[in-house]
Structure formats: structure tokens, C-alpha cells
Design an enzyme around this catalytic site. Structure first.
Site, short mmCIF file in Angstrom:
data_model
loop_
_atom_site.label_atom_id
_atom_site.label_comp_id
_atom_site.label_asym_id
_atom_site.label_seq_id
_atom_site.Cartn_x
_atom_site.Cartn_y
_atom_site.Cartn_z
N GLU A 102 1.11 -1.31 0.01
CA GLU A 102 0.34 -0.02 0.29
C GLU A 102 1.09 1.04 0.61
O GLU A 102 1.25 1.54 0.68
CB GLU A 102 -0.51 -0.27 1.47
CG GLU A 102 -2.28 1.09 1.10
CD GLU A 102 -2.58 1.32 2.24
OE1 GLU A 102 -4.05 1.17 2.35
OE2 GLU A 102 -2.27 0.77 3.94
N TYR A 173 -5.71 10.48 2.71
CA TYR A 173 -4.82 10.99 2.81
C TYR A 173 -4.66 12.18 1.09
O TYR A 173 -5.77 12.76 0.41
CB TYR A 173 -4.03 9.75 2.42
CG TYR A 173 -3.62 9.11 3.49
CD1 TYR A 173 -3.27 9.85 5.26
CD2 TYR A 173 -3.95 7.62 4.25
CE1 TYR A 173 -2.78 9.00 6.26
CE2 TYR A 173 -3.79 7.04 5.43
CZ TYR A 173 -3.46 7.57 6.52
OH TYR A 173 -3.41 6.80 7.26
N ASP A 264 -13.89 3.50 9.46
CA ASP A 264 -13.98 2.65 8.53
C ASP A 264 -13.60 1.66 9.05
O ASP A 264 -15.05 0.91 8.38
CB ASP A 264 -12.56 2.69 7.55
CG ASP A 264 -12.07 1.16 6.71
OD1 ASP A 264 -13.19 0.89 6.44
OD2 ASP A 264 -10.40 1.70 6.09
N ARG A 296 -15.41 -6.03 9.11
CA ARG A 296 -15.69 -7.32 9.65
C ARG A 296 -16.40 -8.93 9.63
O ARG A 296 -17.12 -8.81 10.36
CB ARG A 296 -16.19 -6.98 11.05
CG ARG A 296 -15.09 -6.21 12.02
CD ARG A 296 -15.48 -5.32 13.29
NE ARG A 296 -16.77 -6.26 13.86
CZ ARG A 296 -17.22 -5.30 13.84
NH1 ARG A 296 -16.97 -4.21 13.06
NH2 ARG A 296 -19.19 -5.53 14.14
N ALA A 318 -9.43 -6.68 7.00
CA ALA A 318 -8.20 -7.00 7.93
C ALA A 318 -8.02 -7.52 9.41
O ALA A 318 -7.74 -8.67 9.55
CB ALA A 318 -7.69 -5.26 8.44
N CYS A 342 -13.34 -12.09 15.50
CA CYS A 342 -13.11 -11.28 15.96
C CYS A 342 -14.45 -10.64 17.11
O CYS A 342 -15.14 -10.82 16.12
CB CYS A 342 -12.95 -10.45 14.49
SG CYS A 342 -13.47 -8.40 15.24
N CYS A 345 -13.53 -5.13 18.67
CA CYS A 345 -13.50 -4.44 20.38
C CYS A 345 -12.32 -2.79 19.86
O CYS A 345 -12.10 -1.95 21.19
CB CYS A 345 -12.83 -5.14 21.61
SG CYS A 345 -11.23 -5.94 20.59
N CYS A 348 -7.21 -4.10 19.35
CA CYS A 348 -5.78 -3.62 17.51
C CYS A 348 -5.35 -2.10 16.95
O CYS A 348 -3.97 -1.91 16.73
CB CYS A 348 -6.28 -4.80 16.78
SG CYS A 348 -7.81 -4.25 16.05
N MET A 460 -13.08 -23.04 45.38
CA MET A 460 -11.22 -23.51 45.64
C MET A 460 -11.47 -22.86 46.71
O MET A 460 -11.33 -21.95 47.10
CB MET A 460 -11.17 -23.11 44.29
CG MET A 460 -11.49 -24.96 43.42
SD MET A 460 -12.49 -25.87 43.73
CE MET A 460 -10.81 -27.27 43.18
P1 ADP Z 1 -10.10 -12.20 34.39
O1 ADP Z 1 -10.91 -11.86 33.51
O2 ADP Z 1 -8.56 -12.83 34.70
O3 ADP Z 1 -9.88 -14.24 33.19
P2 ADP Z 1 -12.56 -13.38 35.68
O4 ADP Z 1 -13.15 -11.94 36.72
O5 ADP Z 1 -13.11 -12.85 33.89
O6 ADP Z 1 -11.38 -13.00 35.10
O7 ADP Z 1 -13.10 -14.46 35.86
C1 ADP Z 1 -12.54 -14.54 36.88
C2 ADP Z 1 -13.29 -15.85 37.04
O8 ADP Z 1 -12.47 -16.87 38.88
C3 ADP Z 1 -14.68 -16.47 37.44
O9 ADP Z 1 -15.18 -17.76 37.12
C4 ADP Z 1 -15.03 -16.64 39.16
O10 ADP Z 1 -16.10 -17.14 39.53
C5 ADP Z 1 -13.59 -17.79 38.94
N1 ADP Z 1 -12.97 -17.26 40.90
C6 ADP Z 1 -12.70 -16.60 41.64
N2 ADP Z 1 -12.23 -17.42 43.53
C7 ADP Z 1 -12.40 -18.16 43.16
C8 ADP Z 1 -12.73 -19.58 43.16
N3 ADP Z 1 -11.84 -19.13 45.17
N4 ADP Z 1 -12.50 -20.75 43.35
C9 ADP Z 1 -13.41 -21.30 42.14
N5 ADP Z 1 -13.76 -19.61 41.30
C10 ADP Z 1 -13.50 -18.67 41.00
FE1 SF4 Z 2 -10.75 -8.36 16.53
FE2 SF4 Z 2 -10.49 -6.64 18.84
FE3 SF4 Z 2 -8.44 -8.87 17.45
FE4 SF4 Z 2 -9.19 -6.57 16.72
S1 SF4 Z 2 -8.54 -7.10 18.39
S2 SF4 Z 2 -9.01 -8.07 15.64
S3 SF4 Z 2 -11.23 -6.10 17.00
S4 SF4 Z 2 -10.89 -8.99 18.46
#
Ligand code: ADP
Ligand code: SF4
Length: 673
Positions: A102, A173, A264, A296, A318, A342, A345, A348, A460
Site C-alpha cells: 500500500e 491522505y 472505516d 468485519r 483486516a 473478531c 473491540c 488492535c 475452591m
Molecule cells: P480474568 O479476566 O482474569 O479471566 P474474571 O474476573 O473474568 O477474570 O474471572 C474470574 C473467574 O475466577 C470467575 O470464573 C470466578 O468465578 C473465578 N473464581 C474466583 N475465585 C474463585 C474460587 N475461589 N474458586 C473458584 N472460582 C473462582
Molecule cells: Fe478484532 Fe478486537 Fe482482535 Fe481487533 S483486537 S482483531 S477488533 S478481536
């Protein structure tokens, strides 16, 4: 392959060359630029390997007067550029794809901060970026020189082995600046009538064809609508006229909407799949040459429909090619369910806007093909050790998947009934439904692995984990929104008794108006919550110490759209204020500039979206009790989903491997590391 998709694998002739199929990776930035050609070559090579029939470079400057520093761009300024560009073309050819380059001149858009040359434009006008520069009006000798730069760069591109050479009149451009009345008020042969404004573009196409057209296709990338209404180029008006005037002159039309890149490559929050169709669909009716556009596209059926309905001849992409470089191969092999779609979001885009190398939420290997040798579809096998992953948000799902693909025996335990963690909450916000693809693709792939077992509704404890008997424990326990008001700009912890956080809203907390959402985090959360609550009929005020709503979304090219949507939704926007206290329904705020206390705002519910803290209690109690213990994702560093997935993927890739120093491309006198 599903026979219904066979049409996508037909070869298509483009001038003197033939694309092996209809999958066309349109030019997109990588953040590598002329400084990091080996990384570019590896990235583009993976796209070709994944089945894209045409793979293009990012914007490639034809002359030092078009310098986009500090953003990364390629250069074909001289002979020294030919070898690095050839390595990119070679990497693409190695897998049988056509290589496109390009060629680019930014005109008033270029910063020239590195080269310190005067900025050029059709007319004297403020440079579009990096004020207070004024671009200089090009005289006829400048125009002659400019045409020579395009020609010389095209010849170098041919010597570097490219099959498709671009004339680039998109995205505001230089050649586009000549086309539009808004940016071309010249009174000579290059201004005034449309024919005059098109003159330079016509000359560029003719001269590029004359220089390289015997063996290279000459593609024209043009914005058919600059989204400025009747003052500018529109798809119903001059855009159509320009396509008609140049109809069969280029070998291929690569069409889109401009002006800014954000129009775009609009995020999914503000556009659906195929959203440019209304603007570009006329083009095929006006030219006999092949047409490509973007939108997309991730659904093979929608791709087939684009071709069958005569909207375009190729499936331009892209972002879908970034999220899944092997998208064409998966369709060809009847594995369309495995496409890593994709999510739109624009993380990129943020990489490019921040001046760093490409990254992707869905595809953690993107940008790491050379530096770390990561491949989107291959991962080294590992001994079948037992691994326990706790948490099934983006990080836990990614860790389980990548470790499972390496052959470990994976147990994935998580508290909820449904896997997904934060994705399950965030994808319910207005416009963010596609984010659920992060969860869904991983669950689809996990279901194919017999060595991975999911344990939902399994909270847990440290004893549970220690007693599980796993060889490795990976904690992906996520993060929670903080309650003390500490944010990016306001660092003082405060007591906001009774205030809610986004977690509370998602958990169904009751909201009494008037609602104030305090944003000192600046990404999507506060803005999207404000939009949702306003949509539910609440009286919503958005307060931030910043001067813009959702200020960080400037990087994802979304900020203007976010702010417009909040205004349209009736959200009151209050900028440049710190929230300092909330007493008896009155919100105290200080001016972010003077520190003066301002008249209080009425506030029935205060929602604090200022930052997150890791949920790492389990980790802290397990340190020393479990030999191979790691934390990944938000419980290591609360950040974007992209960072959470990257951290989990890094852990999975590097488990049992000897740590390597971060590889960098060094100037020649230091050699490559
Ligand atoms: P990340 O963005 O880092 O992946 P999230 O907040 O989206 O984190 O997800 C956290 C995950 O951890 C969830 O599924 C939540 O239920 C799980 N979680 C946190 N503490 C515990 C625990 N003690 N036992 C089981 N699962 C847990
Ligand atoms: Fe698609 Fe998001 Fe990856 Fe860019 S960063 S290619 S928008 S999933």
C-alpha cells in the site's frame, strides 16, 4: 468443505496476476513499520499460510515528506528499502498468496516529526495532526515531483517482488485531499471541477501502470464517502462520479468509507458485520474490474452472500484476519465452527494509535510471530502433567485451552454455573454482545479436548486446591471493582459508604435516581453503564476528572462515537471534576484544575468505576504450599481482556520451557538478537 462455500475458493484475476481465492487481507497497520521488517514478514507469512489469497502490507511511505512518526509505517524511499520489503513479499509468496503493498503519501495528514520536512497538501491549511504546523500548498513542480515519488516507489515495490501495487486515495491522505472540495480549493488544473480534482489520481494510476503494470496489478484504494455530507465526497454524489470516471483504469477497486480510520474500522459497539455495504455496493455496477471492501466479516454464509449478491468479488478483511489468520483454511477444511471470530473491540487499533506493535484480544499470538515464535494454530506438546486451573473468565479459559492443546490433563474449576467470568457481565452492556465470542470460541474448542474437564459451581478453598494433587496450579481468579474511589487521576482513597460498583450493578443492585457514575478508569465501563442506565429510564450524570467521556477510547477510535451516544441518550456529562464525598444525597466535587470545591451535584446512587483490584487471596494463601503455582489474567494485573488472555497464553506456552530474553530487531551495526 461445505459445497456452499466453494465460491469463496475460486481464483480471481486482477490485471496481470491471479489471486488463488477470494480471501483478501486488506492493508492494516502492525506497529512494526520500517524499523521491524522481520516481525512484519513473519506476521504476513502466517496470514498467507492461513489461506488468505492476497496479503497486503500496511501503509508504505513513498517519500520522506510523508512521515507518520511516532506511528509505525513502512518506507520505499530508496534502494535500501527494497531488501526488507522483499523479505515481506517472500514470506507471503512462500505460501502461494499474492503480495500487495500500500504505497502511501499522507499529505496534510503526515506529521513529518521525524524527517522535519515541510508538510504538503493541495492547499495551505493547518496540518491535520500535530498542530501548530501549517501544510504548504503544492505548486506544479511539487506535483510533478510527487508523481515521480509514486512511480519510483512502485518500481522499487516491483523489484521487491510485490504483485499488487497500490494507489492510495483513502482515509484523508494526499490523493484524497485532492479529490475532496473540502480540502482542495485550488484554482489551477488540479482544482475546481471534479475532473480537475481527479486529475492527479488519474495520472498516478496511469503512471503506476506504465511503470509496473506489465507484471503488477495496480489497485486503487479509495474512500467512496468521507461522511461529511454534501460538502464532501459522498457515495450518492461525487464518490460515484469518481468511480465512473476512473471505472476500468485501475486493475482493482479497494473501496471503503473515510474520513478518519475510525469510520472505516468501526468497533462492534457502533457497527455490525458488513456495515459498509450501503456505501460501497454501487461500485460493482460502475466498473468491470474486481472490487474488494471490508466489514468485519467472520461468517462464511455472509461472505458467500456478498459474492453472490454482487457486492464485491473478494472478502476483504483486516480485523478478522488478525483475530484468525487461519480463517480461510478453516472454511476450506469444513471447520468453520473453529473460526476465532473478531469481536470488534478495536484493541488492535489501539496498538497502532499508541505506537506499539499489534495485539489482539482474541488472538494472543498476533504480533508475536517473530519475537516469540508463536503460531496461532500450533503449540509445542508437553508431558501429560495434571494441571488445575481455577477461574473461567478470559484468562482461565485461555489457560485451560492452551494447556489442553499442549496435552496436559486439565481440570478447570470455577464458582459459577456458566463459564465466562467478566465476559458474562460485560457482554450484556449495550453494543458489547460480540464480546461473548471470547468465551464461546474457547468453550467450543475446549469441548473438543478429551483431556480437559470443567468443574462448574466449584468454589475452591486453599485446602481444596492443595489437596487436589495437581502438578501445576494456575489461578485465574479475576478482579473486583474498587470501592475507595482511587483511580487513574485521583489517587486519594476515600470512604464512599453506600456507593455501588459495576459489580453491584451487574449483581442486580437497586438504583435510585438521580444516578451519578464516576469514571476515573476511562475505558468502556462507565460510559457503557451510563448508556445502559439511561436506556432504562434513569436520570444519569457522568462525572470524570478527564475532559472527555471514556477518554481512553480515543485509542480504540471509539471516543467520538461514545460521547455522541451518551449525549443522544440524555446523559449529563460533567468533566474535569474529582468526586470527594457523598453525603445526604449531595455529591461533593473539586475542580480538577483549580482544586476549588464546586456546587454539589444531586445524587441518589453513586456508582464508582475508578479501577479494579486483584482477587488474589487464594494465591497468597497457596504460596509455599503448592510447588508449581502461577496466577494469570486480572488476578495478576487487572487490565483489558486482551492482557488477561495474553498473560494466560504466555504461561501456557512457556510452562516447562527455558525462559528466553525478549527478542528485538536491532539496527544492522548491532545485529539481530
Ligand atoms: P480474568 O479476566 O482474569 O479471566 P474474571 O474476573 O473474568 O477474570 O474471572 C474470574 C473467574 O475466577 C470467575 O470464573 C470466578 O468465578 C473465578 N473464581 C474466583 N475465585 C474463585 C474460587 N475461589 N474458586 C473458584 N472460582 C473462582
Ligand atoms: Fe478484532 Fe478486537 Fe482482535 Fe481487533 S483486537 S482483531 S477488533 S478481536
Amino acid at each position: 468443505m461445505d459445497p456452499a462455500h466453494a465460491i469463496l475458493f475460486e481464483p480471481v484475476k486482477i490485471g496481470p496476476v491471479t489471486a488463488p481465492n477470494r480471501f483478501y487481507q486488506t492493508p492494516h497497520a502492525t506497529g512494526f513499520g520500517w524499523q521491524r521488517p522481520q516481525a512484519s514478514a513473519a506476521l504476513r507469512g502466517v496470514k498467507a499460510e492461513g489461506g488468505w489469497g492476497v496479503v497486503c502490507t500496511e501503509y508504505c511511505s513513498i517519500h520522506p515528506s510523508s512521515d507518520d512518526s511516532p506511528s509505525a509505517y513502512l518506507t520505499l524511499w530508496g534502494e535500501e528499502d527494497v531488501a526488507p520489503l522483499a523479505s515481506i513479499a517472500d514470506a507471503i509468496h512462500a505460501h502461494g498468496a499474492l503480495a500487495g503493498v500500500e504505497l502511501w503519501h499522507g499529505g496534510a495528514h503526515a506529521s513529518n516529526r521525524l524527517t522535519r520536512l515541510p508538510t504538503l497538501a493541495p492547499q495551505t491549511q493547518p496540518a491535520l495532526y500535530h498542530l501548530p504546523t501549517a501544510a504548504r500548498a503544492m505548486d506544479l513542480s511539487d506535483i510533478r515531483a510527487f508523481r515521480g515519488w509514486q512511480r519510483d516507489a512502485a518500481l522499487r515495490a516491483k523489484r521487491a517482488g510485490f504483485d499488487i501495487v497500490y494507489v492510495y486515495a483513502g482515509h484523508d491522505y494526499l490523493p484524497f485531499q485532492f479529490l475532496s472540495r473540502r480540502t482542495n480549493q485550488r484554482s489551477d488544473a488540479y482544482g475546481g471541477t471534479l475532473e480537475n480534482r481527479v486529475r492527479l489520481l488519474r495520472e498516478m494510476i496511469e503512471e503506476t501502470k506504465d511503470a509496473v503494470g506489465d507484471t503488477c496489478a495496480v489497485a486503487l484504494r479509495m474512500a467512496v464517502d468521507e461522511l461529511h455530507g454534501p460538502d464532501g465526497v459522498t457515495a450518492e454524489g461525487e464518490g460515484r462520479d469518481i468511480v465512473a470516471m476512473l471505472a476500468d483504469l485501475p486493475d482493482l477497486w479497494d473501496v471503503n468509507v473515510a474520513g478518519a480510520l475510525g469510520n472505516d474500522s468501526k468497533s462492534a459497539r457502533f457497527s455490525g458485520e458488513g456495515y459498509q455495504e450501503d456505501y460501497i455496493r454501487f461500485v460493482k455496477g460502475v466498473t468491470g474490474k474486481p472490487v474488494v471492501s471490508v466489514g468485519r466479516f467472520t461468517s462464511p454464509d455472509r461472505m458467500v452472500s456478498q459474492i453472490k449478491r454482487g457486492v464485491q468479488d473478494f472478502i476483504g478483511a483486516a480485523r478478522p484476519s488478525i483475530a484468525d489468520p487461519f480463517l480461510p483454511a478453516k472454511i476450506r477444511e469444513g471447520r468453520a465452527d473453529e473460526i476465532r471470530e473478531c469481536i470488534g473491540c478495536n484493541i488492535c487499533r489501539a496498538a497502532n494509535n499508541e505506537g506499539v506493535s499489534l495485539r489482539c484480544t482474541q488472538n494472543p499470538t498476533m504480533g508475536e510471530e517473530w519475537r516469540k515464535g508463536w503460531h496461532p494454530e500450533r503449540i509445542a506438546p508437553h508431558a501429560p502433567d495434571k494441571v488445575l486451573v481455577v477461574g473461567a473468565g478470559p484468562a482461565g479459559l485461555e489457560a485451560a485451552l492452551s494447556l489442553g492443546q499442549r496435552g496436559l490433563e486439565v481440570s478447570l474449576a470455577f464458582a459459577e454455573r456458566q463459564a465466562g467470568g467478566r465476559i458474562n457481565r460485560e457482554s450484556t452492556l449495550p453494543g458489547l454482545a460480540t464480546w461473548a465470542r471470547v468465551r464461546d470460541w474457547r468453550l467450543t474448542m475446549l469441548a473438543k479436548l478429551p483431556n480437559v474437564t470443567l468443574y462448574p459451581e466449584s468454589v475452591m478453598t486453599a485446602d481444596d486446591v492443595a489437596g487436589f494433587g495437581a502438578d501445576h496450579v494456575v489461578l485465574a481468579t479475576g478482579s473486583v471493582w474498587r470501592r475507595d474511589g482511587v483511580g487513574v487521576l485521583g489517587m486519594t482513597p476515600r470512604d464512599f459508604a453506600g456507593a455501588l460498583t459495576p459489580d453491584d450493578i451487574f449483581a442486580g443492585a437497586k438504583v435510585n435516581g438521580p444516578v451519578v457514575i464516576y469514571d476515573d478508569e476511562h475505558y468502556f465501563m462507565a460510559g457503557a453503564l451510563a448508556e445502559r442506565l439511561a436506556g432504562q429510564g434513569h436520570d444519569v450524570t457522568y462525572v470524570t476528572p478527564q475532559n472527555l467521556a471514556s477518554a481512553w477510547t480515543v485509542y480504540t477510535d471509539e471516543q467520538g462515537f461514545v460521547q455522541a451516544r451518551l449525549i443522544e441518550a440524555g446523559v449529563k456529562l460533567v468533566f474535569s471534576r474529582y468526586v470527594t464525598a457523598w453525603v445526604d444525597g449531595a455529591l461533593q466535587t473539586d475542580c480538577a484544575y483549580t482544586g476549588r470545591t464546586l456546587p454539589p451535584l444531586p445524587c441518589g446512587t453513586l456508582v464508582l468505576a475508578t479501577g479494579r483490584v486483584p482477587v488474589d487471596g487464594l494465591y497468597q494463601t497457596l504460596v509455599g504450599r503448592v510447588a508449581s503455582l502461577a496466577r494469570v489474567g486480572d488476578c495478576l494485573m487487572p487490565s483489558s481482556m486482551a492482557d488477561a488472555i495474553y498473560s494466560a497464553h504466555s504461561y501456557a506456552r512457556e510452562l516447562g520451557e527455558t525462559p528466553q530474553p525478549l527478542r528485538r530487531e536491532m539496527p544492522p551495526h548491532r545485529g539481530a538478537l
